[in-house]
Design an enzyme around this catalytic site. Structure first.
Site, PDB file in Angstrom:
ATOM      1  N   ASP A  23       0.805  -1.267  -0.027  1.00  0.00           N
ATOM      2  CA  ASP A  23      -0.051  -0.170  -0.093  1.00  0.00           C
ATOM      3  C   ASP A  23       0.949   1.258   0.028  1.00  0.00           C
ATOM      4  O   ASP A  23       2.040   1.317   0.575  1.00  0.00           O
ATOM      5  CB  ASP A  23      -0.800   0.104   1.369  1.00  0.00           C
ATOM      6  CG  ASP A  23      -2.066   1.330   0.988  1.00  0.00           C
ATOM      7  OD1 ASP A  23      -3.117   0.894   0.251  1.00  0.00           O
ATOM      8  OD2 ASP A  23      -1.943   2.235   1.596  1.00  0.00           O
ATOM      9  N   GLN A  24       0.250   2.416  -0.290  1.00  0.00           N
ATOM     10  CA  GLN A  24       1.028   3.535  -0.545  1.00  0.00           C
ATOM     11  C   GLN A  24       0.319   4.708   0.013  1.00  0.00           C
ATOM     12  O   GLN A  24      -0.921   4.973  -0.213  1.00  0.00           O
ATOM     13  CB  GLN A  24       1.574   3.926  -1.933  1.00  0.00           C
ATOM     14  CG  GLN A  24       2.427   4.919  -2.258  1.00  0.00           C
ATOM     15  CD  GLN A  24       2.731   5.228  -3.615  1.00  0.00           C
ATOM     16  OE1 GLN A  24       2.072   5.875  -4.209  1.00  0.00           O
ATOM     17  NE2 GLN A  24       4.061   4.989  -3.969  1.00  0.00           N
TER      18      GLN A  24
END
Length: 198
Positions: free
Chosen positions: A68-69
């Site tokens: 995830d970012q």
């Protein structure tokens, strides 16, 4: 050996295909809403792990990758723009300023009880952006599904003065250097694995 990328992202799939010839993509069904007072680094870690865990429970003998970012600007988490107008607003606000990206990656194998996580921080320093440059860029890349309103793997780099990172793939959404290290920690050499599947 079964390897699963817990993602429906075409960007992450393309990145992983650089170092793996044989893997599956399975979309995780999790709530990605930030929790109250949750720090951005904690959000990236929680979502990376939850994505991998949700798939690992269904495939306990698979090596599951979750990532995830989180994009940060002026201390606030940025969402995906979704529309042209929001993308314009985001890019104009970045003019001559810095945006930070925290990219997390986790590797889980339930049957062997292996679970590790790593995160990378990338700083993107933007040029002074004119209305003409922003309008031209958005017409070319249409990055409305990308947090930060740009695609670094395409013409988004025309908007930057510089990028500071330990892993050039982190900004694209999946830090491959970190991922190879996680596999090595689990006793898996991706070079040998890739040779065996060619």
């Amino acid at each position: 050996m079964k390897i699963i990328l817990a993602s429906s992202s075409s960007y992450r799939k393309k990145l992983l295909s650089r170092i793996l010839n044989d893997f599956e993509c399975v979309s995780p069904a999790i709530d990605e809403t930030p929790q109250t007072n949750e720090a951005p680094s904690e959000l990236a870690m929680r979502l990376s792990i939850q994505k991998a865990e949700s798939i690992a429970r269904k495939y306990p003998d698979a090596w599951v990758i979750g990532s995830d970012q989180v994009a940060l600007f002026d201390g606030k988490v940025l969402g995906k723009p979704g529309t042209l107008e929001i993308a314009k607003q985001q890019l104009f606000s970045f003019s001559d300023k810095k945006v930070e990206f925290i990219t997390g990656v986790s590797l889980i194998h339930l049957n062997s009880q292996f679970q590790e996580y790593h995160s990378d921080i990338t700083e993107v320093h933007f040029k002074k952006l004119s209305t003409e440059k922003v309008t031209q860029y958005l017409a070319i890349d249409t990055p409305y599904d990308c947090a930060g309103s740009f695609k670094v793997e395409s013409f988004g780099i025309c908007l930057f003065n510089s990028v500071e990172t330990k892993d050039p793939t982190a900004l694209e959404g999946l830090p491959l250097i970190a991922l190879t290290n996680l596999f090595e920690n689990a006793g898996i050499d991706l070079l040998s694995l890739s040779r065996s599947t060619i």
